[in-house]
Design a protein around this motif. Sequence first.
Motif, mmCIF file in Angstrom:
data_model
loop_
_atom_site.group_PDB
_atom_site.id
_atom_site.type_symbol
_atom_site.label_atom_id
_atom_site.label_comp_id
_atom_site.label_asym_id
_atom_site.label_seq_id
_atom_site.Cartn_x
_atom_site.Cartn_y
_atom_site.Cartn_z
ATOM 1 N N TYR A 1 31.778 39.924 38.844
ATOM 2 C CA TYR A 1 32.664 39.904 40.021
ATOM 3 C C TYR A 1 33.388 41.249 40.189
ATOM 4 N N ILE A 2 33.727 41.885 39.056
ATOM 5 C CA ILE A 2 34.460 43.157 39.131
ATOM 6 C C ILE A 2 33.586 44.215 39.802
ATOM 7 N N THR A 3 32.350 44.286 39.310
ATOM 8 C CA THR A 3 31.414 45.267 39.831
ATOM 9 C C THR A 3 31.113 45.042 41.308
ATOM 10 N N THR A 4 30.931 43.795 41.686
ATOM 11 C CA THR A 4 30.570 43.514 43.083
ATOM 12 C C THR A 4 31.801 43.657 43.995
ATOM 13 N N ALA A 5 32.980 43.306 43.484
ATOM 14 C CA ALA A 5 34.206 43.524 44.273
ATOM 15 C C ALA A 5 34.383 45.014 44.519
ATOM 16 N N ALA A 6 34.073 45.825 43.488
ATOM 17 C CA ALA A 6 34.192 47.279 43.637
ATOM 18 C C ALA A 6 33.195 47.785 44.676
ATOM 19 N N ALA A 7 31.971 47.269 44.641
ATOM 20 C CA ALA A 7 30.964 47.708 45.625
ATOM 21 C C ALA A 7 31.438 47.394 47.045
ATOM 22 N N ALA A 8 31.995 46.198 47.229
ATOM 23 C CA ALA A 8 32.490 45.818 48.566
ATOM 24 C C ALA A 8 33.648 46.737 48.977
ATOM 25 N N ALA A 9 34.552 47.015 48.034
ATOM 26 C CA ALA A 9 35.723 47.860 48.343
ATOM 27 C C ALA A 9 35.290 49.277 48.695
ATOM 28 N N VAL A 10 34.343 49.831 47.928
ATOM 29 C CA VAL A 10 33.883 51.197 48.202
ATOM 30 C C VAL A 10 33.172 51.241 49.555
ATOM 31 N N ILE B 1 41.481 51.581 34.891
ATOM 32 C CA ILE B 1 41.630 50.714 33.714
ATOM 33 C C ILE B 1 42.043 49.315 34.171
ATOM 34 N N LEU B 2 41.307 48.316 33.701
ATOM 35 C CA LEU B 2 41.621 46.925 34.051
ATOM 36 C C LEU B 2 41.785 46.122 32.773
ATOM 37 N N ARG B 3 42.583 45.078 32.871
ATOM 38 C CA ARG B 3 42.721 44.167 31.725
ATOM 39 C C ARG B 3 42.522 42.742 32.219
ATOM 40 N N PRO B 4 41.279 42.436 32.593
ATOM 41 C CA PRO B 4 41.014 41.148 33.243
ATOM 42 C C PRO B 4 41.018 39.988 32.251
ATOM 43 N N ARG B 5 41.521 38.862 32.727
ATOM 44 C CA ARG B 5 41.444 37.661 31.904
ATOM 45 C C ARG B 5 40.351 36.774 32.500
ATOM 46 N N ILE B 6 39.102 37.110 32.197
ATOM 47 C CA ILE B 6 37.973 36.402 32.806
ATOM 48 C C ILE B 6 36.901 36.146 31.765
ATOM 49 N N SER B 7 35.965 35.270 32.110
ATOM 50 C CA SER B 7 34.862 34.987 31.199
ATOM 51 C C SER B 7 33.830 36.123 31.315
ATOM 52 N N PRO B 8 32.980 36.299 30.287
ATOM 53 C CA PRO B 8 31.993 37.382 30.336
ATOM 54 C C PRO B 8 31.130 37.349 31.608
ATOM 55 N N GLU B 9 30.778 36.127 32.092
ATOM 56 C CA GLU B 9 29.938 36.039 33.302
ATOM 57 C C GLU B 9 30.664 36.624 34.513
ATOM 58 N N GLU B 10 31.984 36.511 34.496
ATOM 59 C CA GLU B 10 32.728 36.946 35.675
ATOM 60 C C GLU B 10 32.905 38.470 35.762
ATOM 61 N N THR B 11 32.457 39.207 34.723
ATOM 62 C CA THR B 11 32.545 40.673 34.838
ATOM 63 C C THR B 11 31.693 41.152 36.015
ATOM 64 N N ASP C 1 43.213 44.296 46.073
ATOM 65 C CA ASP C 1 43.353 43.041 46.833
ATOM 66 C C ASP C 1 42.328 42.000 46.359
ATOM 67 N N TYR C 2 41.088 42.442 46.189
ATOM 68 C CA TYR C 2 40.043 41.500 45.736
ATOM 69 C C TYR C 2 40.299 41.058 44.302
ATOM 70 N N TYR C 3 40.728 42.007 43.481
ATOM 71 C CA TYR C 3 40.890 41.771 42.045
ATOM 72 C C TYR C 3 41.995 40.758 41.769
ATOM 73 N N LYS C 4 43.073 40.814 42.598
ATOM 74 C CA LYS C 4 44.194 39.887 42.416
ATOM 75 C C LYS C 4 43.747 38.437 42.499
ATOM 76 N N GLU C 5 42.739 38.191 43.349
ATOM 77 C CA GLU C 5 42.235 36.822 43.514
ATOM 78 C C GLU C 5 40.736 36.801 43.224
ATOM 79 N N LEU C 6 40.382 37.374 42.084
ATOM 80 C CA LEU C 6 38.965 37.589 41.780
ATOM 81 C C LEU C 6 38.154 36.294 41.863
ATOM 82 N N GLU C 7 38.732 35.208 41.329
ATOM 83 C CA GLU C 7 37.961 33.963 41.277
ATOM 84 C C GLU C 7 37.744 33.345 42.649
ATOM 85 N N ALA C 8 38.568 33.765 43.633
ATOM 86 C CA ALA C 8 38.376 33.252 45.000
ATOM 87 C C ALA C 8 37.160 33.909 45.663
ATOM 88 N N LYS C 9 36.707 35.011 45.082
ATOM 89 C CA LYS C 9 35.515 35.740 45.576
ATOM 90 C C LYS C 9 35.604 36.022 47.076
#
Length: 239
Positions: free
Chosen positions: A71-80, A59-69, A171-179
Motif C-alpha cells: 500500500y505504501i508503494t502504490t500510495a506513493a505512485a498515486a501521489a507522484v 522516513i516512515l514508521r508504519p504500523r502495518i502488516s507485511p502485506e500492507e507494505t 494524506d493517503y498514508y494517514k488513512e492507508l487502510e482505507a486505500k
Amino acid sequence: MKYIYLKETESTNKYAKKLAKDGASEFTVVIADKQTGGYGRMGRSFHSPDTSGLYMSIILRPRISPEETLYITTAAAAAVSQAIEEISGKETGIKWVNDIFIDGKKVCGILTESGYSGNTLDYAILGIGVNIYTPTEGFPDDIRDIAGGIFDRPVDVRDILAKRITERFSDYYKELEAKNFLSYYRKKNIVTGKKIMIIKGENSYNAKALSIDDEFRLIVEDENKRITALDSGEISIRM
Ligand code: BTN
C-alpha cells in the motif's frame, strides 16, 4: 514534516536509513541535489545527476502488516502521478507496481525498503527519484530508450514537486487502510489488458495482465491459462 537538504550524497535512501536507525522521526525527508550511488529495484543503479532530478527519501514508521507494505508503494505512485500532473499539465501512467511514465518513457522510479527489529517493522524508507528534465548531456546509453524527463528543458520545480508529493502521500498514508488511492491507481495503470513478461528472481515468463485487485496485486493469466495474483516482482510490457 522535517526537510534535510544535501548537496551530494551516495544515496538518500542510505542516508535516511542511518537516520531512521538513530531514531529520526516519521516524515523526516532527505533531499539531495545529486546522488553518486543512487540505486533502484533489482540492484539497478538510478542515474542521479546534479539539478535535473528530484532524489528524495521519506522516513516512515508504519504500523502495518507485511502485506500492507504494498500500500505504501502504490500510495506513493498515486501521489507522484498526481503531483507531476499538477505541476506539468502532462498525463502520466503508472506501470505496476510503481514506475511513472509520460509518453512511453519512465520519468520516476520508487523504491521502498523496510527495516525490521526482530519480526516487527521498525521503519520504512520511501525513496522517490524523478527525472524533472532530460539532463543536458542526455541519459546514459543503457537507459536512453527507456528514461525520459517530465520537461525537455531545465525548469526549477524541484522543491514544489517534493512538497506536493509529500503532502499528497501523507494524506493517503494517514488513512492507508482505507486505500483512498485505489481507484486513481487503477485508472492510471498502463498494464492491464497488455501482454507482459514477468521477471521473478532468475525466471521469467509471458502472461497477460488482467486487472489489479483490492490488495494492489496484479492478476495475470499465463500461457497455460492459469490465473495468479502477483504481489511482487518486476514486469515489462511486450510490444
Ligand atoms: C527504480 O526505478 O527501480 C527505483 C528507483 C528509486 C530511486 C530513488 S532516488 C532517491 C532514493 N535514493 C536511492 O538511492 N534510490 C531512491
